[in-house]
Design an enzyme around this catalytic site. Structure first.
Site, PDB file in Angstrom:
ATOM      1  N   GLU A 283     -17.213  61.678  39.219  1.00  0.00           N
ATOM      2  CA  GLU A 283     -17.272  62.887  40.041  1.00  0.00           C
ATOM      3  C   GLU A 283     -18.510  62.914  40.941  1.00  0.00           C
ATOM      4  OE1 GLU A 283     -19.768  64.008  36.479  1.00  0.00           O
ATOM      5  OE2 GLU A 283     -18.077  62.673  36.922  1.00  0.00           O
TER       6      GLU A 283
ATOM      7  N   CYS B 166     -19.431  59.690  30.800  1.00  0.00           N
ATOM      8  CA  CYS B 166     -20.841  59.578  30.424  1.00  0.00           C
ATOM      9  C   CYS B 166     -20.986  59.747  28.906  1.00  0.00           C
ATOM     10  CB  CYS B 166     -21.696  60.566  31.207  1.00  0.00           C
ATOM     11  SG  CYS B 166     -23.475  60.195  31.119  1.00  0.00           S
TER      12      CYS B 166
ATOM     13  N   HIS C 273     -20.606  58.422  36.360  1.00  0.00           N
ATOM     14  CA  HIS C 273     -20.014  59.710  36.722  1.00  0.00           C
ATOM     15  C   HIS C 273     -19.077  59.522  37.915  1.00  0.00           C
ATOM     16  CE1 HIS C 273     -22.390  62.518  34.240  1.00  0.00           C
ATOM     17  NE2 HIS C 273     -23.313  61.579  34.311  1.00  0.00           N
TER      18      HIS C 273
END
Length: 205
Positions: free
Chosen positions: A184, A80, A182
């Site tokens: 994750e 990001c 992202h």
């Protein structure tokens, strides 16, 4: 034991990355000291917030030199804002120099759609690389951003998405990777990409 360092400079979303690597079974450490970064097998630079604030926090942390060394020598992933920081400069809030690891700059997304882009978008894999192994065209990943990278070298663009404009979603050059989205927070697709990155570091489970 070898490990992946997650850079803690006071301006990153650390725990979700840490928890994802834990879930995948890869040794990782929150790194707030240069030696933790220098001794790592691979490094992840997360980031949230405004570009000038993050760059200022990184410089004040005393970790900038270790981050630059790692990005030149070992598998390195910016996430990001961490991806945006890899470039030369950003005009978010005010003109601010980045890490200068990739030629190009950060600008507001030229779109008529609502900003920030928040949510899932389909990846166009432009140049397959080690981190996109096992992914398919159109796989969805999760974004939260209003600005985008403009790489000077087209060969650095690895993935893009359509958000009323063609938005770079991933950059890659050698051992250096950046994800505007992202991983994750991107479900199985994101976990697969983090697993691919971890394999590059040769950190064992």
């Amino acid at each position: 034991m070898s490990y992946i360092a997650i850079v803690d400079y006071g301006a990153g979303n650390l725990m979700s990355v840490h928890n994802s690597l834990d879930f995948l079974g890869y040794e990782n450490r929150i790194a707030d000291r240069p030696e933790t970064i220098r001794n790592a097998a691979g490094v992840i630079l997360p980031g949230v917030g405004a570009f000038p604030d993050a760059m200022g926090a990184l410089h004040r942390s005393g970790l900038t030199d270790a981050v630059l060394e790692a990005a030149r020598e070992k598998p390195f992933l910016g996430i990001c804002l961490g991806m945006q920081m890899l470039f030369e400069e950003s005009d978010e809030v005010r003109l601010c120099a980045g890490l200068g690891l990739l030629p190009g700059r950060i600008e507001r997304i030229p779109t008529g759609l609502k900003l920030p882009q928040i949510g899932w978008n389909a990846l166009e894999i432009v140049r397959p690389n080690a981190m996109t192994a096992g992914l398919r065209q159109g796989d969805y990943v999760y974004f939260v951003h209003s600005l985008m990278a403009k790489p000077k070298n087209p060969n650095d663009l690895a993935c893009a998405v359509d958000y009323g404009a063609r938005v770079p979603a991933m950059v890659a050059r050698g051992n250096l990777f950046g994800c505007q989205f992202h991983p994750e927070k991107s479900g199985k697709v994101g976990l697969k990409m983090l697993q691919n990155f971890a394999k590059l570091t040769e950190v064992g489970k």
